[in-house]
Design a protein around this motif. Structure first.
Motif, PDB file in Angstrom:
ATOM      1  N   UNK A 295       0.908  -1.263  -0.047  1.00 33.80           N
ATOM      2  CA  UNK A 295       0.138  -0.006   0.141  1.00 33.80           C
ATOM      3  C   UNK A 295       0.790   1.182  -0.028  1.00 33.80           C
ATOM      4  N   UNK A 296       1.850   1.156   0.659  1.00 37.28           N
ATOM      5  CA  UNK A 296       2.625   2.525   1.013  1.00 37.28           C
ATOM      6  C   UNK A 296       3.556   2.647  -0.180  1.00 37.28           C
ATOM      7  N   UNK A 297       4.101   1.547  -0.920  1.00 37.57           N
ATOM      8  CA  UNK A 297       4.901   1.919  -1.938  1.00 37.57           C
ATOM      9  C   UNK A 297       4.194   2.078  -3.313  1.00 37.57           C
ATOM     10  N   UNK A 298       2.877   1.570  -3.467  1.00 32.94           N
ATOM     11  CA  UNK A 298       2.055   1.820  -4.840  1.00 32.94           C
ATOM     12  C   UNK A 298       1.548   3.398  -4.484  1.00 32.94           C
ATOM     13  N   UNK A 299       1.244   3.948  -3.192  1.00 31.50           N
ATOM     14  CA  UNK A 299       0.725   5.041  -3.094  1.00 31.50           C
ATOM     15  C   UNK A 299       1.738   6.110  -3.248  1.00 31.50           C
ATOM     16  N   UNK A 300       3.051   5.835  -2.693  1.00 34.27           N
ATOM     17  CA  UNK A 300       3.839   6.900  -2.668  1.00 34.27           C
ATOM     18  C   UNK A 300       4.697   6.797  -4.214  1.00 34.27           C
ATOM     19  N   UNK A 301       4.456   5.713  -4.822  1.00 33.38           N
ATOM     20  CA  UNK A 301       4.875   5.892  -6.553  1.00 33.38           C
ATOM     21  C   UNK A 301       3.923   6.649  -7.246  1.00 33.38           C
ATOM     22  N   UNK A 302       2.567   6.763  -6.794  1.00 28.26           N
ATOM     23  CA  UNK A 302       1.634   7.084  -7.780  1.00 28.26           C
ATOM     24  C   UNK A 302       1.023   8.516  -7.635  1.00 28.26           C
ATOM     25  N   UNK A 303      -0.218   8.892  -7.449  1.00 24.51           N
ATOM     26  CA  UNK A 303      -0.583  10.074  -7.400  1.00 24.51           C
ATOM     27  C   UNK A 303      -0.536  10.607  -5.885  1.00 24.51           C
ATOM     28  N   UNK A 304       0.110   9.624  -4.945  1.00 24.98           N
ATOM     29  CA  UNK A 304       0.177  10.202  -3.628  1.00 24.98           C
ATOM     30  C   UNK A 304      -1.021   9.771  -2.514  1.00 24.98           C
ATOM     31  N   UNK A 305      -1.952   9.400  -2.957  1.00 22.15           N
ATOM     32  CA  UNK A 305      -2.971   9.214  -1.912  1.00 22.15           C
ATOM     33  C   UNK A 305      -3.725   7.863  -2.268  1.00 22.15           C
ATOM     34  N   UNK A 306      -4.414   7.290  -1.129  1.00 19.35           N
ATOM     35  CA  UNK A 306      -5.000   5.997  -1.097  1.00 19.35           C
ATOM     36  C   UNK A 306      -5.874   5.924   0.156  1.00 19.35           C
ATOM     37  N   UNK A 307      -7.049   5.551  -0.176  1.00 25.09           N
ATOM     38  CA  UNK A 307      -8.055   5.083   0.855  1.00 25.09           C
ATOM     39  C   UNK A 307      -8.369   3.678   0.828  1.00 25.09           C
ATOM     40  N   UNK A 308      -8.015   3.203   1.922  1.00 27.41           N
ATOM     41  CA  UNK A 308      -8.443   1.419   2.192  1.00 27.41           C
ATOM     42  C   UNK A 308      -9.564   1.178   3.130  1.00 27.41           C
ATOM     43  N   UNK A 309     -10.305   0.382   2.971  1.00 25.97           N
ATOM     44  CA  UNK A 309     -11.287  -0.013   4.027  1.00 25.97           C
ATOM     45  C   UNK A 309     -10.829  -1.634   4.308  1.00 25.97           C
ATOM     46  N   UNK A 310     -10.187  -1.517   5.411  1.00 23.68           N
ATOM     47  CA  UNK A 310      -9.269  -2.883   5.825  1.00 23.68           C
ATOM     48  C   UNK A 310     -10.203  -3.854   6.143  1.00 23.68           C
ATOM     49  N   UNK A 311     -11.295  -3.632   6.498  1.00 17.37           N
ATOM     50  CA  UNK A 311     -12.193  -4.776   6.969  1.00 17.37           C
ATOM     51  C   UNK A 311     -12.703  -5.586   5.686  1.00 17.37           C
TER      52      UNK A 311
END
Lengths: 759, 240
Positions: A295-311
């Protein structure tokens, strides 16, 4: 929050309201100043989930915090080449083979898990490197393994070795990849800390190169593959035990992951189908550090943000906390970034392969990685702070005090066999020694022929694969290391490994084009180890610059030590070469009766760090064999030329065990014998057992001797005729010295590993 | 003993369509397709989950670890959609070859007698296997001379052929032992590497003919004879 979750989740709100709560950062491996930096980044204390994520991403394993300052040399010194399509920092380096085809390859360590649980540790090491290759958009087409164990007769070797070989074999065989080579080495320095390095190589059309970027606001984040369980949570269980003492379950977590090659096979087929259909915007594998890393690597390499619903993450175990889900190292999972319009199709196609696929989040432009768990925000961080902005250390470096002493303790002064009988016996003893004896016990547990493109596999100098049935274009790969040379001199030892892998590839007729490395060292907190590391990295970077082939990626493994004793510094180098037509590959062997045997290169008296010094005297001291990279380049160019003009019938690199061992192995790969006459005036022992680099035994077809000699002279490569291949004798005839029959050679060389394990 | 080719397939011959089934976990499906192609026939992909035989003239069940083989090898694959059709068609003469895991599937499906259990030495082992072709009277071996020696790679952990004594005797006396090991690599009873059904159209064997089709990549090119056999068999059906 549903009533089922009666444990209070440590959300961002809770963290803000309880700034002074004590947190077990030290138990998670974070230093006090690192913890303070996290608080600065967030402007509050981290939640449990955030603390878990930072502790993982800022660990040595994920952040390369001790090695980064040295690894920068690779980028600085790497030769420029149009072939390099993706390099260091990607999941694996990608190099162009021709206008259409690219290959990607990387070697990675799985040392510690393989000591704890040899079979699963080794198996998941293979699984992990295969997913790195897949994540680049390639179809994985082969694996290799470089294995190091303690003494061959140590009881723990009998526990670790069969398990590791079983694990490497089981995973590769079941996922359907040929194992095309590698090495198995014994040395007491690896007792208590075996090295299990696995390499995988993949092939793709150049246009299919994938990205790990989570780009495109609104794109769906899909988790593909296995369910998430408690495997490999390791250090993060501290959070549970520190916070939920009454939860007895927390202690029963396995620390080594369990591999499922069947699911991996489905992942491969499914991902390739999705790539080809153009349905994937970004992709990242889940390996060490699981979702946290992906999650952190793809978000950092992309447009910079991500929202995840972990459940939404499908779980295999009950009662997992958010930080468990984020830290889990459950195998056989991939993270996909997909256009929402295609999400349904992706889920359907995955389902066709019987795979779980679940939409767990979306790409945003918030600049934050936000993870909610049943509606409560448990993570809200800038993703780059996890992925790219971890701590970087300039660890203290100190040259070991014993260097001068070690250097003068030369193996050249050790007592040597006297007379022809003792010389003959030494040939046999060396052939029977643990590091030189037949590896069939290991390699026959590996499938080598699935896919039907394996042209050469172990015990040839390099694995050779056909990539295209129409053109015959192919690749050759060799994986080599020598911890003893590197212990004596890490700079030249690392270059020796590089030179050997380079030469092995060239010996099959291929042209080397790229490098991957796995750097196995002791604790970076030991200044002597850091010195070894710095010297080895510099040696590789300088060597690659000279050879004109870039380092495309690799892996650093520190803390390979039990107690205070570190393993020998062991840089393992993989070199990849291309060959225009695999039908021209050069095998190990003796060609046809009457062919000429000759030696390329120069033999000096270089016995320090040699296999003979160790096997005969358990001696390790002196200065290892010199490396001459300019000579290696000439040699490689010569071999490629001779292969393409069919002026060479067989060839074998000289390395551990010197000329003696190369002759033994060539004879055992053939049905002929070798009639050998050593050049006048040489010391037979030195000539047979010296480990001077830059040498290759070649077999020249009848009638080609003059042409080959001319080609050598033209390039300034010394060539020494040694004799002829012969059908009247079937073993090794060393004129004026001794005869050894094929049966005697076989009795010494074959069956040793199994016998050593009591089989 | 040669199998009966169904009427509608009799016009096929060497332009034959040979189906290769892909189960989840099949590994040698591409290689089997290559062997078919190199022999001049047309490989046709069959998907485990689709009840469609796509007008194929013969079927190969390739090696691998179908469905992961976590239960018994081949035990799940026999229940797949496509296997139902193949079993029915085999009973009316469709030539079916099972290699390695495919052999295990045929035994689990009761199209062939016996079973394949863990190697006597308990390890997965990859070695070229020397075998004798014991009968040329099957759909998949008729291009070989009876008693011919062939070398195919054998690579498996569970390839030891077992059956009760009566079955073994029956197989021997009816000439249904198709391939016999010359250096038994796994402890197989009576050195059996491959067997066939009564009609001779269904053959299973552990070693891999599809990995012995090119001198460049295999220990021999003996495996080409297997596909050549089935093409000759189909051809004969066409002229008869």
């Amino acid at each position: 929050m549903t009533s089922r979750f009666n444990v209070v989740v440590d959300s961002v709100g809770v963290a803000s309201a309880t700034p002074d709560e004590k947190q077990p950062y030290a138990e998670l491996g974070l230093k006090e100043d690192e913890y303070e930096r996290i608080r600065d980044v967030l402007g509050r204390r981290p939640t449990q989930s955030e603390l878990a994520m930072y502790s993982i991403m800022w660990s040595e394993h994920c952040s390369y915090k001790s090695s980064k300052v040295h690894l920068r040399q690779f980028a600085r010194k790497n030769p420029k080449t149009d072939r390099l399509l993706a390099g260091i920092g990607e999941n694996a380096g990608v190099v162009a083979v021709d206008d259409e085809i690219a290959v990607t390859f990387k070697v990675e360590s799985h040392n510690h898990p393989s000591y704890v649980e040899p079979k699963q540790g080794a198996a998941t090491g293979v699984g992990g490197i295969i997913r790195d290759i897949l994540a680049m958009g390639a179809r994985p087409v082969a694996v290799m393994d470089s294995l190091r164990f303690g003494d061959a007769d140590h009881p723990d070797t009998a526990r670790v070795l069969p398990g590791v070989v079983d694990g490497v074999g089981h995973y590769g065989n079941c996922v359907g990849l040929p194992n095309i080579g590698g090495e198995t080495v014994f040395d007491p320095s690896y007792q208590g800390n075996p090295l299990v390095n696995a390499l995988s190589v993949g092939i793709m059309p150049r246009r299919r190169l994938q990205s790990m970027q989570a780009s495109g606001v609104g794109n769906a984040v899909i988790l593909l593959g296995a369910k998430t369980g408690r495997d490999g949570i390791g250090g993060v269980s501290v959070l549970a035990s520190a916070t939920f003492d009454e939860d007895g379950d927390a202690d029963s977590r396995p620390s080594v992951q369990v591999g499922d090659p069947f699911t991996e096979k489905l992942l491969i087929e499914s991902c390739l189908e999705l790539f080809d259909a153009g349905l994937v915007v970004g992709i990242q594998d889940l390996g060490g550090a699981g979702l946290t890393c992906a999650l952190s690597e793809t978000a950092a390499a992309g447009d910079g943000g991500m929202h995840v619903d972990l459940e939404r993450v499908p779980l295999r175990a009950a009662g997992m906390e958010p930080h468990d889900i984020l830290a889990s190292e459950s195998q056989e999972r991939m993270l996909l970034i997909v256009d929402p319009a295609h999400a349904e199709t992706v889920l359907k196609r995955a389902h066709r392969w019987g795979l779980l696929a679940t939409e767990i989040g979306t790409v945003t432009d918030s600049g934050r990685l936000v993870v909610d768990y049943h509606g409560q925000t448990v993570v809200d961080v800038p993703p780059a702070s996890l992925a790219d902005e971890g701590p970087v250390y300039e660890r203290p470096i100190a040259e070991p005090n014993d260097r001068a002493l070690v250097a003068v303790d030369r193996a050249e002064t050790l007592s040597r066999p006297s007379g022809d009988d003792e010389l003959r016996q030494t040939v046999l003893d060396m052939a029977a020694s643990p590091n030189l004896c037949d590896r069939t016990w290991v390699t026959e547990q590996y499938d080598s022929s699935v896919f039907g493109n394996t042209v050469l596999a172990a015990p040839h100098d390099a694995g050779v694969l056909r990539l295209d049935e129409r053109t015959g274009v192919g690749i050759a790969i060799s994986l080599d290391g020598n911890g003893r040379y590197a212990r004596l001199d890490p700079y030249s030892g690392a270059q020796s490994a590089l030179a050997e892998a380079y030469r092995n590839v060239a010996t099959t007729g291929a042209t080397p084009i790229a490098v991957t490395d796995c750097l196995n060292f002791g604790s970076p907190e030991d200044p002597h180890v850091m010195w070894q590391f710095e010297r080895a990295v510099t040696g590789i970077a300088d060597g690659c610059e000279r050879l004109g082939i870039p380092v495309t990626g690799g892996n650093v493994s520190f803390y390979n030590q039990t107690g205070r004793e570190a393993v020998h510094p062991t840089p393992v180098i993989g070199v990849l070469g291309v060959i225009d037509d695999v039908r021209g590959r050069i095998p190990v062997g003796l060609g046809e009766a009457g062919d000429t045997i000759a030696l390329l290169g120069t033999t000096a008296e270089e016995l320090s760090g040699s296999e003979w010094a160790w096997a005969a005297h358990r001696h390790l001291g002196g200065v290892p064999p010199k490396v001459d990279l300019d000579h290696e380049m000439k040699l490689a160019e010569l071999l490629a030329r001779l292969a393409s003009t069919e002026q060479i019938a067989a060839a074998h690199d000289l390395s551990e065990g010197g000329l003696s061992q190369a002759l033994v192995e060539a004879i055992m790969r053939s049905e002929l014998g070798a009639q050998v006459l050593l050049p006048e005036g040489v010391d037979p022992f030195t000539y047979l057992f010296s480990e001077s680099t830059g040498r290759v035994l070649i077999v020249i077809p009848r009638g080609q001797e003059v042409a080959v000699r001319g080609a050598c002279e033209q390039r300034g490569v010394p060539i020494t005729p040694l004799g002829v291949t012969d059908s009247s004798t079937d073993g090794l005839h060393l004129r004026d010295h001794f005869d050894i029959t094929r049966d005697d050679l076989a009795a010494a060389w074959k069956g040793r590993i199994g016998a050593g394990l009591g089989e | 003993m040669s199998g009966v080719v169904p009427e509608e397939r009799r016009d096929r011959g060497t332009g034959a369509r040979v189906g290769v089934v892909t189960f989840p976990g099949s590994l040698d499906d591409r290689d089997a397709a290559r062997a078919v192609r190199l022999s001049g026939a047309e490989p046709v992909s069959l998907w485990h989950d689709e009840a469609a035989l796509r007008s194929v003239d013969a079927v190969i069940l390739p090696g691998g670890f179908s469905y992961g083989d976590y239960l018994r090898c081949g035990a799940i694959a026999r229940f797949s959609e496509v296997m139902g059709l193949i079993a029915d068609a085999a009973k009316s003469g469709l030539p079916v070859l099972g290699v390695c895991n495919g052999f295990q599937v045929l035994c689990e499906s009761h199209l062939l007698p016996g079973a394949l259990v863990r190697n006597a030495h308990l390890r997965y082992r990859n070695r070229p296997a020397r075998m004798r072709v014991e009968t040329a009277k099957t759909a998949w071996t008729r291009a070989y001379g009876e008693g011919a020696e062939v070398v195919f790679p054998a690579k498996h952990g569970e390839g030891r052929y077992v059956a009760d004594e009566a079955t073994l005797d029956e197989l021997e006396s009816a000439g249904r032992v198709v391939f016999r090991y010359l250096d038994n690599p796994n402890g197989a009873m009576r050195d059996i590497a491959g067997v066939c059904n009564e009609a001779g159209n269904v053959v299973g064997l552990m070693p891999h003919p599809e990995h012995a089709v090119e001198a460049l990549t295999g220990p021999s090119t003996d495996g080409l004879g297997v596909v050549a056999s089935v093409l000759a068999h189909l051809n004969e059906g066409a002229v008869r």
